[in-house]
Scaffold this motif. Structure first.
Motif: not given
Length: 864
Positions: A127-129, A133, A152, A209, A211
């Motif tokens: 996932r992207k989120t 963070e 994520p 990904r 943060s």
């Protein structure tokens, strides 16, 4: 003919070829992930194999979808078959159910079939989120920094790394960085070079990904240098000033740090006095004419006297001349020394004799005072000793085998009758305000005193507060069990013994904490004693108590510090101190004592665990080393992950002590955080307990905090503490500085390694004190980090309300519904008597094939 004769010696049948073995997989299918829409291939290889196919989700894959290759192994001559299939994303998505998509390879030979392991095929994603963070911070120099990151969700789980200014952080290269098991980054002591942009990166086979970047600024608050010395007064005579300076350079403010508060220059008024030169006074009158035909006169340098650095007077202080107009001449030697004689002999000729007299008088007075004080002290001690021990013996028959009443003088009678007797040195312990009269046939070791040792068949008469002898009132359970080693033979069905059991139980209930003690009466049917919520119990098997006898038995957890064994360097107490009794009771089968321990026993080679027992001489003695039991040892110990079970026929006090054998040796700690329910004051105290991970240790703290009006601020957590000699560090973070301030002067608190590891200090804890700026502040949210230096750690998220209506802590965490402490008879055992008898009948007799208790122990992984 010879040829035909030779044929007659051949066998009628020839041996057949050896049977073909079962297929063996040379390659099994492996776990696979589908990235985007790209299909995956699964492979397997087996020999010898006549056929080989895949089965996915319990269904056979069609033969057309297989790719099969066949060859003959050159070494063995067996057929090797290799098969592969292709799995698409659509096949995986079409599967419904709780299980993931899986495939299995099956191979055949003439001997049978063989199945490979299951290989799961999953759709990979990331996932992207980020779930959490990192946030930027401004911290002071040498402060600990915590940057949190929760990657994520993804399959397979994402790997996390940290970037500092786009460069990967490797804690092995820079030990000031530490990455926790939950992917948080800890900067142990912030340096100026740690001012940078930090990024949390999560990646798997699908994607990578990043943060948001968290900027950490390490600022330095300015500090004053030391003051210079005061300057010289700018005025040599009269009113002026002097000054001193300092600079804001120790250290200089940096990265937005606060500038120094206060002044850099201090001035001080000064008024140096002007110098005054000394002047002579007028000469005095001439003295009378002396025996040496000389008279004197003198003057002083005091008109004015020299001061403030002024000059002294110049000239003679004394002046002499002949007072007989030359009729009596002085020698030139005397004239030269006359001034010196006037200063010394004339003024001090009588002084030595006066000082000697005063010295002698002082010495005499001091000696007299010392003698008087010594006599007074000796007289006081003499009278005190005679007042304490002056008694009259009415009858001397006590020396011939009896013990008669002693008449105490009236002056001390009231004191002796109102004070309780001192039975601390007796073989049996004093257990109440009522005393007893007992007459036993054996020699009773009532005391260690030499007076009573040689007197057999004693009748002890003890006076209570009313001055009357009270025979047969009460006798403590421990007292009666230790009076005679033959006491268990008295446990029969008669009235005297019934009274003894009842009074024993009553006395034990009076003297023991009911929350850590269990008592019960047991016969030959056995039973179970359970101390609630402590992990401690005593199991009495059927037949352990002799037929026809009833024992009053107990098990208790000792919570006094003086009952815990002292440990040597490196050793640690691994569990509670447990006592069971009555001591010296005759048992025909071993009982089972169960207690919790905090040792992590992943590898048996990490620990050397000893069982220790507490002797009657108040000494701890080694009983057995776990794993080294044999037929001669008095105990056998079975270790589980969290509990140990001790099989013994000797009731007493036991404790487990561990000795680490490697640096990887680990024990479990239980961390619990408490705070007050109400906080009328401006200060709020947070107590962090670091306990051995046993049920009783946490239970004791919960009971203590309940009495103090405390409450749990977060769920207790377990921490693995290694034998690395590193301390346990506790720190508090994210305190809302607009509402609260921490009164901790240092960056963190530490508990020394020896304090935590030894386990000899109960209820070990640290306290953090916060002060609120306003009484209207009732909410507190912060974090507390507890970790071993260069080891594992735990983070507590505190979010509490200072409510006046809140109740004190509830011990429901320890399941208070478990109130059953005593189970008697067959109901105390999980397996019914009939089934136990059948098991024993089947397994007691040794068998050559091992179908007995040995095989059962092996199957249960209990053999050694």
């Amino acid at each position: 003919e010879d040829d035909f004769i030779g044929l007659g010696d051949l066998p009628e049948t020839f041996p057949s070829d050896p049977p073909e073995p079962l297929p063996v997989f040379l390659m099994e299918p492996e776990e696979a992930y589908i990235v985007k829409n790209k299909p995956v291939n699964l492979y397997c290889k087996a020999t010898p194999a006549t056929q080989i196919y895949f089965k996915c989700n319990s269904e056979w894959v069609h033969q057309k979808e297989h790719t099969v290759e066949e060859r003959v192994d050159e070494n063995s001559g067996l057929v090797v078959r290799e098969a592969s299939i292709e799995i698409t994303r659509q096949q995986v998505e079409e599967l419904f159910g709780p299980e993931d998509f899986w495939c299995q390879c099956v191979a055949w030979s003439s001997a049978g079939t063989t199945k490979s392991r299951k290989a799961h095929v999953r759709i990979a994603y990331l996932r992207k989120t980020f779930d959490q963070e990192p946030l930027g911070k401004e911290v002071s120099l040498e402060q600990e920094v915590l940057l949190q990151c929760r990657p994520p969700e993804g399959i397979p789980a994402a790997e996390v790394e940290w970037l500092k200014n786009e460069e990967v952080i490797d804690p092995a290269d820079d030990r000031n960085f530490y990455i926790t098991i939950d992917h948080n980054l800890i900067i142990k002591q912030a340096r100026l070079s740690d001012t940078a942009n930090y990024t949390c990166v999560a990646k798997n086979i699908v994607a990578k990904r990043r943060s948001t970047t968290a900027t950490v600024i390490v600022y330095v608050n300015g500090g004053w240098s030391t003051w210079t010395e005061w300057s010289v007064c700018n005025s040599r005579c009269g009113r002026g000033y002097q000054k001193r300076t300092r600079s804001c350079t120790n250290p200089a403010p940096l990265n937005g740090g606060a500038i120094c508060e206060g002044q850099g220059i201090q001035k001080l008024a000064c008024n140096p006095l002007c110098p005054v030169d000394g002047l002579w006074t007028e000469w005095s009158k001439w003295s009378t004419c002396g025996t040496e035909c000389t008279h004197w006169r003198r003057r002083e340098c005091s008109a004015p006297a020299p001061k403030n650095g002024g000059k002294d007077c110049e000239g003679m202080v004394l002046q002499s001349k002949n007072c007989t107009d030359g009729l009596c001449m002085q020698s030139s030697l005397y004239q030269k020394s006359s001034e010196a004689k006037d200063k010394s002999d004339f003024g001090n000729s009588l002084a030595p004799s006066t000082d000697d007299v005063a010295l002698y008088v002082g010495i005499v007075i001091a000696v007299i005072m010392c003698l008087v004080i010594s006599v007074v002290v000796a007289l006081f001690i003499y009278r005190k000793n005679h007042r304490d021990f002056d008694s009259d013996i009415i009858d001397s028959s006590a020396l011939n085998g009896g013990f008669q009443p002693v008449s105490i003088k009236t002056a001390r009678k009231a004191d002796l009758l109102t004070a309780p007797p001192d039975l601390t040195s007796a073989a049996a312990m004093y257990r109440g305000p009522v005393y007893a009269l007992h007459d036993v046939a054996d020699k009773i070791p009532m005391t260690n005193s030499p007076l009573l040792d040689p007197l057999p068949n004693l009748k002890i008469k003890v006076y209570n507060s009313s001055g009357l002898v009270t025979p047969q009132d009460d006798l403590g359970g421990e007292f009666s069990s230790k009076l005679s080693p033959k006491l268990p033979h008295c446990l029969l069905d008669n009235s005297d013994c019934t009274m003894g059991r009842r009074t024993q139980t009553q006395t034990l209930l009076r003297t023991r904490d009911p929350s850590c003690t269990a008592l019960g009466s047991f016969s030959s049917q056995g039973g179970h004693l359970i101390v609630p919520n402590s992990g401690v119990s005593l199991l009495i098997p059927a037949g352990a108590i002799p037929q026809g006898r009833v024992y009053e038995m107990y098990v208790t957890v000792q919570r006094k510090d003086n009952m815990r064994p002292s440990v040597e360097d490196g050793q640690t107490v691994l569990g509670p101190v447990v006592s069971c009794g009555p001591p010296g009771a005759l048992l025909t089968r071993p009982v089972i004592i169960t207690m919790h321990h905090c040792a992590v026993c992943d590898g048996q080679q990490d620990w050397l665990i000893q069982l220790k027992s507490h002797s009657q001489q108040n000494q701890w003695e080694d009983v057995v080393v776990v794993g080294e039991e044999n037929f001669t040892t008095p105990c056998y110990i079975q270790m589980d992950d969290e509990a140990c079970h001790i099989l013994t026929e000797t009731l007493g006090t036991y404790c487990l002590v561990g000795q680490p054998l490697s640096a990887a040796t680990t024990k479990r700690l239980k961390l619990a955080i408490f705070g007050p329910v109400t906080c009328p004051a401006m200060e709020y105290h947070i107590r962090v307990y670091c306990l051995d991970d046993t049920q009783d240790a946490l239970k004791e703290v919960l009971q203590m905090e309940k009495q103090m009006g405390g409450k749990l601020l977060d769920e207790p957590k377990t921490l693995s503490f290694k034998d690395s000699t590193h301390n346990l560090r506790l720190s508090i973070h994210d305190v809302p500085h607009a509402l609260w301030k921490s009164k901790l002067l240092a960056k963190y608190q530490e508990l020394s390694f020896q304090q935590v590891w030894s386990g000899s200090q109960r209820n070990l804890h640290c306290c953090f004190t916060l002060e609120r700026f306003s009484a209207s502040t009732v909410d507190l949210a912060c974090k507390i980090c507890v970790r071993q230096v260069e080891g594992e750690g735990q983070i507590f998220q505190l979010d509490t309300t200072l409510s006046e209506d809140s109740q004190s802590i509830d011990t429901s965490l320890l399941d208070p519904a478990s109130n059953i402490t005593t189970l008697v008879g067959p109901n105390a055992f999980r397996i019914p008597v009939s089934i136990r008898q059948k098991l024993c009948g089947s397994l007691d007799a040794p068998q050559t094939r091992g179908n007995d208790w040995r095989m059962l122990a092996h199957k249960l992984n209990l053999d050694r």
